[in-house]
Motif scaffolding. Structure first.
Motif, PDB file in Angstrom:
ATOM      1  N   VAL A 130       2.803   5.051  -7.237  1.00  0.00           N
ATOM      2  CA  VAL A 130       1.511   5.714  -7.413  1.00  0.00           C
ATOM      3  C   VAL A 130       0.430   4.810  -6.820  1.00  0.00           C
ATOM      4  O   VAL A 130       0.481   3.586  -6.958  1.00  0.00           O
ATOM      5  CB  VAL A 130       1.234   5.972  -8.908  1.00  0.00           C
ATOM      6  CG1 VAL A 130      -0.130   6.620  -9.112  1.00  0.00           C
ATOM      7  CG2 VAL A 130       2.349   6.841  -9.515  1.00  0.00           C
ATOM      8  N   ILE A 131      -0.549   5.407  -6.155  1.00  0.00           N
ATOM      9  CA  ILE A 131      -1.639   4.625  -5.563  1.00  0.00           C
ATOM     10  C   ILE A 131      -2.954   4.998  -6.236  1.00  0.00           C
ATOM     11  O   ILE A 131      -3.277   6.180  -6.407  1.00  0.00           O
ATOM     12  CB  ILE A 131      -1.744   4.858  -4.046  1.00  0.00           C
ATOM     13  CG1 ILE A 131      -0.441   4.430  -3.353  1.00  0.00           C
ATOM     14  CG2 ILE A 131      -2.930   4.082  -3.465  1.00  0.00           C
ATOM     15  CD1 ILE A 131      -0.457   4.632  -1.852  1.00  0.00           C
ATOM     16  N   SER A 132      -3.704   3.967  -6.618  1.00  0.00           N
ATOM     17  CA  SER A 132      -5.029   4.175  -7.209  1.00  0.00           C
ATOM     18  C   SER A 132      -6.043   3.282  -6.502  1.00  0.00           C
ATOM     19  O   SER A 132      -5.670   2.286  -5.878  1.00  0.00           O
ATOM     20  CB  SER A 132      -5.008   3.866  -8.707  1.00  0.00           C
ATOM     21  OG  SER A 132      -4.620   2.529  -8.938  1.00  0.00           O
ATOM     22  N   ILE A 133      -7.293   3.643  -6.610  1.00  0.00           N
ATOM     23  CA  ILE A 133      -8.380   2.843  -6.034  1.00  0.00           C
ATOM     24  C   ILE A 133      -9.396   2.552  -7.129  1.00  0.00           C
ATOM     25  O   ILE A 133      -9.962   3.469  -7.731  1.00  0.00           O
ATOM     26  CB  ILE A 133      -9.048   3.559  -4.854  1.00  0.00           C
ATOM     27  CG1 ILE A 133      -8.055   3.684  -3.688  1.00  0.00           C
ATOM     28  CG2 ILE A 133     -10.286   2.807  -4.402  1.00  0.00           C
ATOM     29  CD1 ILE A 133      -8.646   4.293  -2.431  1.00  0.00           C
ATOM     30  N   LEU A 134      -9.625   1.256  -7.381  1.00  0.00           N
ATOM     31  CA  LEU A 134     -10.578   0.817  -8.400  1.00  0.00           C
ATOM     32  C   LEU A 134     -11.894   0.431  -7.741  1.00  0.00           C
ATOM     33  O   LEU A 134     -11.918  -0.038  -6.599  1.00  0.00           O
ATOM     34  CB  LEU A 134      -9.989  -0.370  -9.170  1.00  0.00           C
ATOM     35  CG  LEU A 134      -8.550  -0.199  -9.678  1.00  0.00           C
ATOM     36  CD1 LEU A 134      -8.119  -1.433 -10.457  1.00  0.00           C
ATOM     37  CD2 LEU A 134      -8.411   1.047 -10.521  1.00  0.00           C
ATOM     38  N   LYS A 135     -12.974   0.590  -8.469  1.00  0.00           N
ATOM     39  CA  LYS A 135     -14.293   0.323  -7.893  1.00  0.00           C
ATOM     40  C   LYS A 135     -14.584  -1.169  -7.774  1.00  0.00           C
ATOM     41  O   LYS A 135     -15.395  -1.595  -6.951  1.00  0.00           O
ATOM     42  CB  LYS A 135     -15.376   0.988  -8.735  1.00  0.00           C
ATOM     43  CG  LYS A 135     -15.323   2.518  -8.706  1.00  0.00           C
ATOM     44  CD  LYS A 135     -16.442   3.101  -9.536  1.00  0.00           C
ATOM     45  CE  LYS A 135     -16.458   4.624  -9.465  1.00  0.00           C
ATOM     46  NZ  LYS A 135     -15.238   5.225 -10.033  1.00  0.00           N
ATOM     47  N   SER A 136     -13.954  -1.988  -8.602  1.00  0.00           N
ATOM     48  CA  SER A 136     -14.231  -3.427  -8.592  1.00  0.00           C
ATOM     49  C   SER A 136     -12.971  -4.194  -8.988  1.00  0.00           C
ATOM     50  O   SER A 136     -12.000  -3.595  -9.490  1.00  0.00           O
ATOM     51  CB  SER A 136     -15.377  -3.763  -9.548  1.00  0.00           C
ATOM     52  OG  SER A 136     -15.047  -3.368 -10.873  1.00  0.00           O
TER      53      SER A 136
END
Length: 209
Positions: A130-136
């Motif tokens: 699974v791929i996620s993108i975090l803001k920081s």
């Protein structure tokens, strides 16, 4: 971060490199071959590639597991694990395991998609990345029972040719392997994790090159 996020979100909806990419990083036995047969069907599991920005670059966490008797003892892996009955799907599994193992909370809307399932014959699992993108950059809190060390991998470093190397390993005390691996932070990242990252790399090359 916005550029790669938009690219990945769109790209993951299209046909993926899948097994062709996985095979590039599959370890091969040296000498006598061995067969693994199981009486039960593969268990389901999931891992997380959690992308985050830090000082102008994009990273994701990897972790080294403590040494133990299991087939993956001491190896480098992505956070993740077995699907539990309470998990509604494999994305939820990846989110839960990421929090349990490295203390990072990932919201549903930070998940942008998944890579191809990987059949991990050594442990009789089918794993969904699974791929996620975090803001920081998140704060990491490791579970000492499951994680010996957390370190970061830089996304652009993965696509550099010198990152990909080959070594010989002995596993289960007697099985010799010729193993392709990613050299990340002077760690040997091989096996199932390398196969998952191989597909990720093939997709990244489309963006960076």
């Amino acid at each position: 971060m916005i550029d790669i996020g938009a690219f990945l979100k769109d790209r993951l909806k299209k046909p993926l490199p899948g097994d062709v990419a996985h095979q590039q990083m599959m370890a091969q036995p040296i000498g006598e071959r061995f067969n693994m047969k199981y009486d039960k069907p593969p268990k389901k599991g999931a891992v997380m590639i959690a992308l985050y920005p830090d000082e102008g670059k994009i990273y994701f966490p990897l972790m080294q597991r403590p040494p133990y008797q299991g087939v993956h003892g001491g190896q480098v892996s992505l956070p993740g694990g077995k699907k539990e009955d309470a998990d509604s799907n494999l994305i939820e599994t990846a989110i839960r395991e990421t929090y349990e193992e490295i203390g990072v909370t990932i919201a549903d809307n930070e998940v942008i998609g998944t890579l191809s399932d990987l059949n991990v014959t050594a442990s009789n699992f089918i794993v969904r990345p699974v791929i996620s993108i975090l803001k920081s950059k998140p704060e990491f809190i490791r579970d000492p029972r499951e994680v010996e060390h957390i370190f970061k991998a830089e996304v652009e470093h993965l696509i550099h040719p010198e990152t990909l190397q080959v070594t010989e390993l002995t596993v289960a005390e007697r099985v010799r392997l010729k193993a392709p691996f990613f050299d990340i932070e002077e760690k040997v990242v091989w096996g199932a994790t390398a196969m998952i990252l191989s597909e990720f790399v093939e997709i990244l090359k489309e963006h960076y090159t």
